[in-house]
Scaffold this motif. Structure first.
Motif, PDB file in Angstrom:
ATOM      1  N   UNK A  45       0.847  -1.206   0.000  1.00  0.00           N
ATOM      2  CA  UNK A  45       0.000   0.000   0.000  1.00  0.00           C
ATOM      3  C   UNK A  45       0.880   1.253   0.000  1.00  0.00           C
ATOM      4  N   UNK A  46       1.950   1.218  -0.747  1.00  0.00           N
ATOM      5  CA  UNK A  46       2.900   2.328  -0.753  1.00  0.00           C
ATOM      6  C   UNK A  46       2.522   3.465  -1.682  1.00  0.00           C
ATOM      7  N   UNK A  47       3.453   4.398  -1.806  1.00  0.00           N
ATOM      8  CA  UNK A  47       3.262   5.596  -2.616  1.00  0.00           C
ATOM      9  C   UNK A  47       4.519   5.868  -3.429  1.00  0.00           C
ATOM     10  N   UNK A  48       4.340   6.272  -4.687  1.00  0.00           N
ATOM     11  CA  UNK A  48       5.451   6.695  -5.537  1.00  0.00           C
ATOM     12  C   UNK A  48       5.547   8.210  -5.479  1.00  0.00           C
ATOM     13  N   UNK A  49       6.756   8.726  -5.360  1.00  0.00           N
ATOM     14  CA  UNK A  49       6.992  10.171  -5.359  1.00  0.00           C
ATOM     15  C   UNK A  49       8.015  10.500  -6.429  1.00  0.00           C
ATOM     16  N   UNK A  50       7.695  11.456  -7.294  1.00  0.00           N
ATOM     17  CA  UNK A  50       8.651  12.011  -8.235  1.00  0.00           C
ATOM     18  C   UNK A  50       9.079  13.362  -7.680  1.00  0.00           C
ATOM     19  N   UNK A  51      10.384  13.519  -7.447  1.00  0.00           N
ATOM     20  CA  UNK A  51      10.948  14.745  -6.891  1.00  0.00           C
ATOM     21  C   UNK A  51      11.898  15.366  -7.913  1.00  0.00           C
ATOM     22  N   UNK A  52      11.969  16.690  -7.880  1.00  0.00           N
ATOM     23  CA  UNK A  52      12.870  17.385  -8.801  1.00  0.00           C
ATOM     24  C   UNK A  52      13.413  18.634  -8.117  1.00  0.00           C
ATOM     25  N   UNK A  53      14.668  18.956  -8.391  1.00  0.00           N
ATOM     26  CA  UNK A  53      15.259  20.178  -7.836  1.00  0.00           C
ATOM     27  C   UNK A  53      14.659  21.385  -8.542  1.00  0.00           C
ATOM     28  N   UNK A  54      14.468  22.485  -7.815  1.00  0.00           N
ATOM     29  CA  UNK A  54      13.853  23.679  -8.420  1.00  0.00           C
ATOM     30  C   UNK A  54      14.574  24.162  -9.674  1.00  0.00           C
ATOM     31  N   UNK A  55      15.895  24.121  -9.683  1.00  0.00           N
ATOM     32  CA  UNK A  55      16.632  24.593 -10.853  1.00  0.00           C
ATOM     33  C   UNK A  55      16.419  23.674 -12.060  1.00  0.00           C
ATOM     34  N   UNK A  56      16.260  22.370 -11.820  1.00  0.00           N
ATOM     35  CA  UNK A  56      15.978  21.449 -12.922  1.00  0.00           C
ATOM     36  C   UNK A  56      14.555  21.639 -13.444  1.00  0.00           C
TER      37      UNK A  56
ATOM     38  N   UNK B 167      12.874  24.502 -13.365  1.00  0.00           N
ATOM     39  CA  UNK B 167      12.872  25.768 -14.099  1.00  0.00           C
ATOM     40  C   UNK B 167      13.479  25.611 -15.495  1.00  0.00           C
ATOM     41  N   UNK B 168      14.461  24.730 -15.622  1.00  0.00           N
ATOM     42  CA  UNK B 168      15.126  24.510 -16.907  1.00  0.00           C
ATOM     43  C   UNK B 168      14.490  23.365 -17.710  1.00  0.00           C
ATOM     44  N   UNK B 169      13.383  22.818 -17.217  1.00  0.00           N
ATOM     45  CA  UNK B 169      12.655  21.726 -17.877  1.00  0.00           C
ATOM     46  C   UNK B 169      13.526  20.492 -18.068  1.00  0.00           C
ATOM     47  N   UNK B 170      14.412  20.231 -17.115  1.00  0.00           N
ATOM     48  CA  UNK B 170      15.275  19.043 -17.167  1.00  0.00           C
ATOM     49  C   UNK B 170      14.598  17.907 -16.391  1.00  0.00           C
ATOM     50  N   UNK B 171      13.511  17.386 -16.949  1.00  0.00           N
ATOM     51  CA  UNK B 171      12.750  16.356 -16.260  1.00  0.00           C
ATOM     52  C   UNK B 171      13.506  15.027 -16.192  1.00  0.00           C
ATOM     53  N   UNK B 172      14.539  14.879 -17.008  1.00  0.00           N
ATOM     54  CA  UNK B 172      15.367  13.682 -16.922  1.00  0.00           C
ATOM     55  C   UNK B 172      16.169  13.653 -15.616  1.00  0.00           C
ATOM     56  N   UNK B 173      16.195  14.745 -14.890  1.00  0.00           N
ATOM     57  CA  UNK B 173      16.901  14.815 -13.624  1.00  0.00           C
ATOM     58  C   UNK B 173      15.989  14.531 -12.428  1.00  0.00           C
ATOM     59  N   UNK B 174      14.710  14.260 -12.674  1.00  0.00           N
ATOM     60  CA  UNK B 174      13.786  13.955 -11.583  1.00  0.00           C
ATOM     61  C   UNK B 174      14.166  12.616 -10.952  1.00  0.00           C
ATOM     62  N   UNK B 175      13.816  12.483  -9.697  1.00  0.00           N
ATOM     63  CA  UNK B 175      14.148  11.266  -8.946  1.00  0.00           C
ATOM     64  C   UNK B 175      12.854  10.603  -8.473  1.00  0.00           C
ATOM     65  N   UNK B 176      12.799   9.288  -8.641  1.00  0.00           N
ATOM     66  CA  UNK B 176      11.663   8.500  -8.155  1.00  0.00           C
ATOM     67  C   UNK B 176      12.033   7.857  -6.837  1.00  0.00           C
ATOM     68  N   UNK B 177      11.144   7.934  -5.884  1.00  0.00           N
ATOM     69  CA  UNK B 177      11.341   7.241  -4.627  1.00  0.00           C
ATOM     70  C   UNK B 177      10.016   6.563  -4.253  1.00  0.00           C
ATOM     71  N   UNK B 178      10.121   5.428  -3.577  1.00  0.00           N
ATOM     72  CA  UNK B 178       8.946   4.654  -3.178  1.00  0.00           C
ATOM     73  C   UNK B 178       8.907   4.567  -1.665  1.00  0.00           C
ATOM     74  N   UNK B 179       7.755   4.836  -1.097  1.00  0.00           N
ATOM     75  CA  UNK B 179       7.566   4.702   0.349  1.00  0.00           C
ATOM     76  C   UNK B 179       6.527   3.605   0.559  1.00  0.00           C
ATOM     77  N   UNK B 180       6.922   2.570   1.283  1.00  0.00           N
ATOM     78  CA  UNK B 180       6.012   1.439   1.531  1.00  0.00           C
ATOM     79  C   UNK B 180       5.524   1.426   2.963  1.00  0.00           C
TER      80      UNK B 180
END
Length: 77
Positions: free
Chosen positions: A51-62, A64-77
């Protein structure tokens, strides 16, 4: 021939949205959150580690520059 039924609206987890794990808060901003949905009446029926949750996180500078390839996925179970 009859038109198909429109898709059902997206459902949210009935509880409040849980925050990303605190160890990742320093990484950046929450970009997207996907909660598990194991309800048999739901169209999605997806679970992340039970029953976990997926979170996509991104740094503000990434973001702003539309660098979505720099986003990080983390899973909380």
């Amino acid at each position: 021939m009859a038109a198909p039924d429109p898709p059902s609206p997206a459902r949210r987890h009935p509880g409040p949205a849980s925050p990303p794990p605190s160890s990742n808060l320093s990484f950046g901003r929450l970009l997207a959150q996907f909660d598990s949905d194991s309800d048999s009446d739901s169209d999605a029926r997806m679970t992340w580690g039970g029953e976990g949750t997926l979170y996509w996180l991104i740094r503000p500078e990434d973001l702003a520059a539309h660098r979505f390839d720099q986003a990080r996925l983390t899973v909380q179970c």
